[in-house]
Design an enzyme around this catalytic site. Sequence first.
Site, PDB file in Angstrom:
ATOM      1  N   ASP A   1       2.585   5.661  -7.545  1.00 22.03           N
ATOM      2  CA  ASP A   1       3.884   5.090  -6.504  1.00 22.03           C
ATOM      3  C   ASP A   1       4.767   5.085  -8.000  1.00 22.03           C
ATOM      4  OD1 ASP A   1       2.906   5.643  -4.218  1.00 22.03           O
ATOM      5  OD2 ASP A   1       1.871   3.572  -3.880  1.00 22.03           O
TER       6      ASP A   1
ATOM      7  N   HIS B   1      -2.444  -2.205  -9.582  1.00 21.69           N
ATOM      8  CA  HIS B   1      -3.724  -1.698  -8.965  1.00 21.69           C
ATOM      9  C   HIS B   1      -5.304  -2.575  -8.618  1.00 21.69           C
ATOM     10  CE1 HIS B   1      -6.167   1.233  -6.731  1.00 21.69           C
ATOM     11  NE2 HIS B   1      -4.713   1.746  -7.043  1.00 21.69           N
TER      12      HIS B   1
ATOM     13  N   HIS C   1       0.916  -1.684   0.066  1.00 24.05           N
ATOM     14  CA  HIS C   1      -0.276   0.017  -0.116  1.00 24.05           C
ATOM     15  C   HIS C   1       0.939   0.945  -0.086  1.00 24.05           C
ATOM     16  CE1 HIS C   1      -3.128   2.228   0.495  1.00 24.05           C
ATOM     17  NE2 HIS C   1      -3.636   2.148   1.602  1.00 24.05           N
TER      18      HIS C   1
HETATM   19  N1  ACO Z   1       3.894  -6.689 -11.208  1.00 22.26           N
HETATM   20  C1  ACO Z   1       4.331  -8.102 -12.105  1.00 22.26           C
HETATM   21  N2  ACO Z   1       3.054  -8.875 -12.360  1.00 22.26           N
HETATM   22  C2  ACO Z   1       1.925  -8.534 -11.412  1.00 22.26           C
HETATM   23  C3  ACO Z   1       2.050  -6.734 -10.709  1.00 22.26           C
HETATM   24  C4  ACO Z   1       3.230  -6.416 -11.202  1.00 22.26           C
HETATM   25  N3  ACO Z   1       3.186  -5.110 -10.262  1.00 22.26           N
HETATM   26  N4  ACO Z   1       0.895  -6.450  -9.998  1.00 22.26           N
HETATM   27  C5  ACO Z   1      -0.247  -7.360 -10.506  1.00 22.26           C
HETATM   28  N5  ACO Z   1       0.715  -9.006 -11.089  1.00 22.26           N
HETATM   29  C6  ACO Z   1       0.299 -10.163 -11.617  1.00 22.26           C
HETATM   30  C7  ACO Z   1       0.092 -11.168 -10.552  1.00 22.26           C
HETATM   31  O1  ACO Z   1       1.267 -11.658 -10.664  1.00 22.26           O
HETATM   32  C8  ACO Z   1      -1.410 -11.509 -11.763  1.00 22.26           C
HETATM   33  O2  ACO Z   1      -0.947 -12.606 -12.568  1.00 22.26           O
HETATM   34  P1  ACO Z   1      -1.151 -13.680 -12.430  1.00 22.26           P
HETATM   35  O3  ACO Z   1      -2.916 -13.889 -13.413  1.00 22.26           O
HETATM   36  O4  ACO Z   1      -0.778 -14.505 -13.317  1.00 22.26           O
HETATM   37  O5  ACO Z   1      -1.398 -14.278 -11.310  1.00 22.26           O
HETATM   38  C9  ACO Z   1      -1.863 -10.536 -12.184  1.00 22.26           C
HETATM   39  O6  ACO Z   1      -1.034  -9.924 -12.081  1.00 22.26           O
HETATM   40  C10 ACO Z   1      -3.279 -10.381 -10.397  1.00 22.26           C
HETATM   41  O7  ACO Z   1      -2.172  -9.894  -9.598  1.00 22.26           O
HETATM   42  P2  ACO Z   1      -3.139  -9.622  -8.765  1.00 22.26           P
HETATM   43  O8  ACO Z   1      -2.126  -9.361  -7.249  1.00 22.26           O
HETATM   44  O9  ACO Z   1      -4.428 -10.942  -8.056  1.00 22.26           O
HETATM   45  O10 ACO Z   1      -3.736  -8.008  -8.726  1.00 22.26           O
HETATM   46  P3  ACO Z   1      -4.221  -7.508  -6.698  1.00 22.26           P
HETATM   47  O11 ACO Z   1      -5.225  -6.492  -7.551  1.00 22.26           O
HETATM   48  O12 ACO Z   1      -4.497  -8.805  -6.067  1.00 22.26           O
HETATM   49  O13 ACO Z   1      -3.365  -6.887  -6.373  1.00 22.26           O
HETATM   50  C11 ACO Z   1      -1.201  -4.905  -5.725  1.00 22.26           C
HETATM   51  C12 ACO Z   1      -2.941  -5.208  -6.912  1.00 22.26           C
HETATM   52  C13 ACO Z   1      -0.975  -5.503  -4.956  1.00 22.26           C
HETATM   53  C14 ACO Z   1      -1.271  -3.248  -6.139  1.00 22.26           C
HETATM   54  C15 ACO Z   1      -0.208  -5.519  -6.649  1.00 22.26           C
HETATM   55  O14 ACO Z   1      -0.632  -5.121  -8.469  1.00 22.26           O
HETATM   56  C16 ACO Z   1       0.947  -4.886  -6.803  1.00 22.26           C
HETATM   57  O15 ACO Z   1       1.658  -5.912  -5.764  1.00 22.26           O
HETATM   58  N6  ACO Z   1       1.454  -4.250  -7.379  1.00 22.26           N
HETATM   59  C17 ACO Z   1       2.643  -4.316  -6.819  1.00 22.26           C
HETATM   60  C18 ACO Z   1       2.801  -2.988  -6.038  1.00 22.26           C
HETATM   61  C19 ACO Z   1       2.828  -1.692  -5.790  1.00 22.26           C
HETATM   62  O16 ACO Z   1       2.840  -1.099  -6.795  1.00 22.26           O
HETATM   63  N7  ACO Z   1       1.385  -1.402  -4.928  1.00 22.26           N
HETATM   64  C20 ACO Z   1       0.886   0.137  -4.765  1.00 22.26           C
HETATM   65  C21 ACO Z   1      -0.693  -0.294  -5.183  1.00 22.26           C
HETATM   66  S1  ACO Z   1      -1.414   1.606  -4.991  1.00 22.26           S
HETATM   67  C22 ACO Z   1      -1.807   2.112  -4.111  1.00 22.26           C
HETATM   68  O17 ACO Z   1      -1.462   1.118  -2.948  1.00 22.26           O
HETATM   69  C23 ACO Z   1      -1.532   3.624  -3.586  1.00 22.26           C
END
Ligand code: ACO
Length: 423
Positions: A359, A303, A263
């Site tokens: 971010d 996201h 987050h």
């Molecule tokens: N890099 C690579 N792959 C990703 C990323 C990423 N940043 N984010 C999601 N994916 C992939 C996952 O591996 C998954 O792939 P799959 O379907 O083959 O298994 C798919 O995309 C869906 O991902 P989920 O984890 O199910 O998506 P969720 O909505 O639960 O997660 C999150 C959202 C936590 C923000 C995620 O995208 C992430 O970890 N991003 C990186 C951290 C980040 O930037 N966080 C800031 C968020 S904004 C904020 O809070 C202000």
Amino acid sequence: MADSVTIIDNRTGDSIEVPIVNGGVDATEWRKLLPNVWFYDPGFMTTAACSSAITELDGEAGILRYRGYPIDQLAEKSTYLEVAYLLLHGELPNKQQQETWTHDITYHTFIHENMRKRFMEGFHYDAHPMGMLVSGVAALSTFYADAKDIVDPAVRRRQIIRLIAKMPTIAACSYRFSEGMPFVWPDNTLGFCENFLKMMFTPWEHVPWQDPVLAKALDTLFILHADHEQNCSTTAMRVVGSSHADPFTATSAATAALYGPRHGGANEQVINMLTEIGSIDNVDAFVKSVKEGTGGRLQGFGHRVYKNYDPRARIIKKTADDVFSVTGKNPLLDIALKLEEVALSDDYFISRKLYPNVDFYSGLIYQAMGFPVDMFPVLFAIPRTSGWLAHWEELLEQDSKIARPRQIYIGAESRDYVPIEQR
Ligand code: ACO
């Protein structure tokens, strides 16, 4: 065609029709048909936990509006304090309201001397500033016993002003302490961001806190971070607030939720990732390792709600140009731009609708302005406080129930206690 859904219980053949209102269905209606059958939804992927009139977010279309006003208009034309007023009151202030609001916030920036001396200086010498902020905000509740009166709107308003005003002071205090530098008292002749920058960076000449471009850039970043509807920390605020805890304690809980790398800690991770990549020549190999699952996630991408370009990321890119014109370009920018270019043309990221989030660029700006990375989540918490408090007030005005989800029990069947000698 009726704007409703019909659910049939195949065990009995009974059914119930539930209207779709504002894009949702009332789950309490479903209970009439399905008592003791719970809607299993870990992570609240499909659950609307409340109705809210504060922030509208359409992740598919890349839309973000506070009280109906598009985020790009607010970022360009408004100020953080005006946006905080808007979030909390529902309308933009007139001139008189604006002056009173700014005056009230400005004159509540000081913290009790005991708070600084006894409490903040009691931390371990290398304490993380976010850990200090979480604890410091909770400690404030012990200085304001009236905060327990959450029913009286005037008392609530007093705590809201105190919290918005004192967050930058505690934040700067945390940073100064972790640097071994003396605390700088608030300067009430300055604006919200100028004062914060002064409390942070006096007397370092290489951090030009007097520069209006930097103060404006920080103000823009504060507008962009002020609210984001039911994210993890706002949910924490609402859950704790629903138990009728005082707002300092609830804000501390929300700040704790923001601390995590999934987050508010993500912009710190972005800088770490860019530093590790080290050169644009290594970008392709890094993206390959992300796709293969060996390089971790591409930080600052993806996201839960946005399945399109995060509108805040677009605005931040422009703010970055303004800041770099004063501070000089952050050397990590070229790696970030290349990373974005490679990811946005790669099928892995396209098919999963992974775009840069807020971010991805904010950390580069903060770093160029002289903030150390462990201050990044603190910089997020300062403006988000107004959003958290707007949701807290809305929750109390709606007289909502205490947050208390159900569970699907998957543990052991009933069994008899076994004395330790027989195990
Ligand atoms: N890099 C690579 N792959 C990703 C990323 C990423 N940043 N984010 C999601 N994916 C992939 C996952 O591996 C998954 O792939 P799959 O379907 O083959 O298994 C798919 O995309 C869906 O991902 P989920 O984890 O199910 O998506 P969720 O909505 O639960 O997660 C999150 C959202 C936590 C923000 C995620 O995208 C992430 O970890 N991003 C990186 C951290 C980040 O930037 N966080 C800031 C968020 S904004 C904020 O809070 C202000």
